[in-house]
Design an enzyme around this catalytic site. Structure first.
Site, PDB file in Angstrom:
ATOM      1  N   GLU A  40     -37.901 -34.026  40.184  1.00 43.78           N
ATOM      2  CA  GLU A  40     -37.527 -35.063  39.218  1.00 43.78           C
ATOM      3  C   GLU A  40     -37.883 -34.603  37.811  1.00 43.78           C
ATOM      4  O   GLU A  40     -38.787 -33.789  37.631  1.00 43.78           O
ATOM      5  CB  GLU A  40     -38.317 -36.350  39.523  1.00 43.78           C
ATOM      6  CG  GLU A  40     -37.552 -37.381  40.328  1.00 43.78           C
ATOM      7  CD  GLU A  40     -36.566 -38.184  39.471  1.00 43.78           C
ATOM      8  OE1 GLU A  40     -36.135 -37.707  38.399  1.00 43.78           O
ATOM      9  OE2 GLU A  40     -36.231 -39.293  39.898  1.00 43.78           O
ATOM     10  N   ASP A  62     -41.108 -42.707  35.702  1.00 39.80           N
ATOM     11  CA  ASP A  62     -41.404 -43.709  34.674  1.00 39.80           C
ATOM     12  C   ASP A  62     -41.767 -45.018  35.385  1.00 39.80           C
ATOM     13  O   ASP A  62     -42.909 -45.171  35.831  1.00 39.80           O
ATOM     14  CB  ASP A  62     -40.153 -43.813  33.791  1.00 39.80           C
ATOM     15  CG  ASP A  62     -40.322 -44.692  32.584  1.00 39.80           C
ATOM     16  OD1 ASP A  62     -41.389 -44.665  31.963  1.00 39.80           O
ATOM     17  OD2 ASP A  62     -39.364 -45.410  32.235  1.00 39.80           O
ATOM     18  N   LYS A  97     -45.392 -40.512  33.853  1.00 43.27           N
ATOM     19  CA  LYS A  97     -45.732 -41.540  32.848  1.00 43.27           C
ATOM     20  C   LYS A  97     -46.374 -42.715  33.562  1.00 43.27           C
ATOM     21  O   LYS A  97     -45.726 -43.749  33.750  1.00 43.27           O
ATOM     22  CB  LYS A  97     -44.432 -42.020  32.202  1.00 43.27           C
ATOM     23  CG  LYS A  97     -44.253 -41.777  30.736  1.00 43.27           C
ATOM     24  CD  LYS A  97     -43.023 -42.572  30.282  1.00 43.27           C
ATOM     25  CE  LYS A  97     -42.286 -41.933  29.159  1.00 43.27           C
ATOM     26  NZ  LYS A  97     -41.062 -42.677  28.802  1.00 43.27           N
ATOM     27  N   ILE A 107     -39.324 -39.238  25.700  1.00 48.16           N
ATOM     28  CA  ILE A 107     -39.348 -37.775  25.638  1.00 48.16           C
ATOM     29  C   ILE A 107     -37.941 -37.223  25.879  1.00 48.16           C
ATOM     30  O   ILE A 107     -37.255 -37.693  26.791  1.00 48.16           O
ATOM     31  CB  ILE A 107     -40.278 -37.194  26.727  1.00 48.16           C
ATOM     32  CG1 ILE A 107     -41.586 -37.983  26.864  1.00 48.16           C
ATOM     33  CG2 ILE A 107     -40.547 -35.711  26.499  1.00 48.16           C
ATOM     34  CD1 ILE A 107     -42.543 -37.857  25.748  1.00 48.16           C
ATOM     35  N   ASP A 159     -32.632 -36.523  28.392  1.00 48.28           N
ATOM     36  CA  ASP A 159     -31.706 -36.956  27.358  1.00 48.28           C
ATOM     37  C   ASP A 159     -32.053 -38.314  26.776  1.00 48.28           C
ATOM     38  O   ASP A 159     -32.810 -39.090  27.361  1.00 48.28           O
ATOM     39  CB  ASP A 159     -30.300 -37.077  27.939  1.00 48.28           C
ATOM     40  CG  ASP A 159     -30.141 -38.327  28.824  1.00 48.28           C
ATOM     41  OD1 ASP A 159     -30.945 -38.505  29.754  1.00 48.28           O
ATOM     42  OD2 ASP A 159     -29.233 -39.143  28.554  1.00 48.28           O
ATOM     43  N   ARG A 199     -30.440 -32.577  25.792  1.00 42.74           N
ATOM     44  CA  ARG A 199     -30.799 -31.960  27.078  1.00 42.74           C
ATOM     45  C   ARG A 199     -31.021 -30.461  26.977  1.00 42.74           C
ATOM     46  O   ARG A 199     -31.785 -29.894  27.746  1.00 42.74           O
ATOM     47  CB  ARG A 199     -29.685 -32.195  28.109  1.00 42.74           C
ATOM     48  CG  ARG A 199     -29.563 -33.624  28.591  1.00 42.74           C
ATOM     49  CD  ARG A 199     -28.713 -33.643  29.857  1.00 42.74           C
ATOM     50  NE  ARG A 199     -28.170 -34.950  30.170  1.00 42.74           N
ATOM     51  CZ  ARG A 199     -28.803 -35.895  30.861  1.00 42.74           C
ATOM     52  NH1 ARG A 199     -30.007 -35.676  31.297  1.00 42.74           N
ATOM     53  NH2 ARG A 199     -28.217 -37.045  31.116  1.00 42.74           N
TER      54      ARG A 199
HETATM   55  P1  IMP Z   1     -37.669 -44.705  36.542  1.00 40.70           P
HETATM   56  O1  IMP Z   1     -36.694 -45.127  37.609  1.00 40.70           O
HETATM   57  O2  IMP Z   1     -37.983 -45.847  35.605  1.00 40.70           O
HETATM   58  O3  IMP Z   1     -38.905 -44.035  37.063  1.00 40.70           O
HETATM   59  O4  IMP Z   1     -36.919 -43.722  35.591  1.00 40.70           O
HETATM   60  C1  IMP Z   1     -36.598 -42.475  35.956  1.00 40.70           C
HETATM   61  C2  IMP Z   1     -35.500 -41.903  35.109  1.00 40.70           C
HETATM   62  O5  IMP Z   1     -35.422 -42.497  33.810  1.00 40.70           O
HETATM   63  C3  IMP Z   1     -35.828 -40.463  34.872  1.00 40.70           C
HETATM   64  O6  IMP Z   1     -35.343 -39.658  35.927  1.00 40.70           O
HETATM   65  C4  IMP Z   1     -35.164 -40.213  33.543  1.00 40.70           C
HETATM   66  O7  IMP Z   1     -33.820 -39.815  33.736  1.00 40.70           O
HETATM   67  C5  IMP Z   1     -35.222 -41.528  32.807  1.00 40.70           C
HETATM   68  N1  IMP Z   1     -36.360 -41.559  31.850  1.00 40.70           N
HETATM   69  C6  IMP Z   1     -37.512 -42.267  31.946  1.00 40.70           C
HETATM   70  N2  IMP Z   1     -38.325 -42.050  30.903  1.00 40.70           N
HETATM   71  C7  IMP Z   1     -37.671 -41.161  30.117  1.00 40.70           C
HETATM   72  C8  IMP Z   1     -38.013 -40.507  28.883  1.00 40.70           C
HETATM   73  O8  IMP Z   1     -39.082 -40.664  28.260  1.00 40.70           O
HETATM   74  N3  IMP Z   1     -37.061 -39.652  28.405  1.00 40.70           N
HETATM   75  C9  IMP Z   1     -35.878 -39.417  29.015  1.00 40.70           C
HETATM   76  N4  IMP Z   1     -35.536 -39.983  30.171  1.00 40.70           N
HETATM   77  C10 IMP Z   1     -36.424 -40.863  30.716  1.00 40.70           C
HETATM   78 MG    MG Z   2     -31.872 -39.517  32.469  1.00 39.95          MG
END
Ligand code: IMP
Ligand code: MG
Length: 179
Positions: A98, A102, A130, A152, A158, A164
């Site tokens: 991954e 987040d 994170k 980030i 992105d 990217r």
């Molecule tokens: P989650 O489902 O909230 O854990 O998010 C995961 C996805 O959100 C990651 O695979 C990223 O594509 C995107 N994402 C989360 N935080 C960031 C960030 O700080 N920068 C860019 N993409 C992020």
């Molecule tokens: Mg993304």
């Protein structure tokens, strides 16, 4: 330095060092096994390619797509998964790469998907972790960098499909995504 970026977060050199360490960690764990490495598109693509090339263990590779963002800096919850996996994951030791964990929603969705399809094990390796933003109880097995609560970009990550291809990781200025 691109105008929309506040500062470099991790340099190309720092990233390459951490990616090699992650590859060694995987080599120790999967020595003598036949793992299938799956990259989550598009964010993990740079990390994934560097990671599998730094590994000594031969792996097969495949990809999945997960998207929950659109043109926003906040995850919209349950991600849409597109799994055009060309190989069966049944009975396989899967290495899931991954870009960033987040909220954790994407990771849970993909892990459950692979488990339902019969993966023997799923080992999650992420470039960035994170933990402050986690809303579900999930942790990667390995992370390269812990990130603070900032957006980030770069090295695959992105904002609205931009940045990217930067070879480093950078913090995006808040005014770019907060309107
Ligand atoms: P989650 O489902 O909230 O854990 O998010 C995961 C996805 O959100 C990651 O695979 C990223 O594509 C995107 N994402 C989360 N935080 C960031 C960030 O700080 N920068 C860019 N993409 C992020
Ligand atoms: Mg993304």
């Amino acid at each position: 330095m691109i105008e929309d970026l506040r500062r470099v977060y991790f340099t190309e050199k720092e990233i390459q060092t951490k990616v090699k360490e992650a590859a060694h960690w995987l080599d120790e764990r999967f020595c003598g096994k036949n793992p299938l490495a799956i990259g989550v598109l598009k964010g993990s693509v740079m990390f994934f390619c560097d990671l599998v090339r730094a590994m000594q263990t031969p792996v097969q590779i495949d990809f999945m797509t997960a998207s929950s963002y659109g043109a926003s800096a906040t995850s919209s919850g349950t991600p849409a998964l597109a799994a055009d996996l060309s190989a069966s994951v049944e009975g396989r030791d899967v290495i899931l790469a991954e870009d960033i964990v987040d909220s954790g929603n994407t990771l849970v969705a993909i892990r459950d998907f692979l488990t339902k399809r019969g993966a023997k094990s799923v080992t999650v390796v992420t470039l960035l972790e994170k933990p402050a933003r986690r809303t579900v109880n999930v942790k990667p097995d390995y992370f390269c960098f812990e990130a603070e609560d900032e957006f980030i970009v770069g090295y695959g990550l992105d904002y609205n499909q931009q940045y990217r291809t930067l070879p480093y990781l950078a913090i995006l200025k808040r005014e770019v995504y907060e309107h």
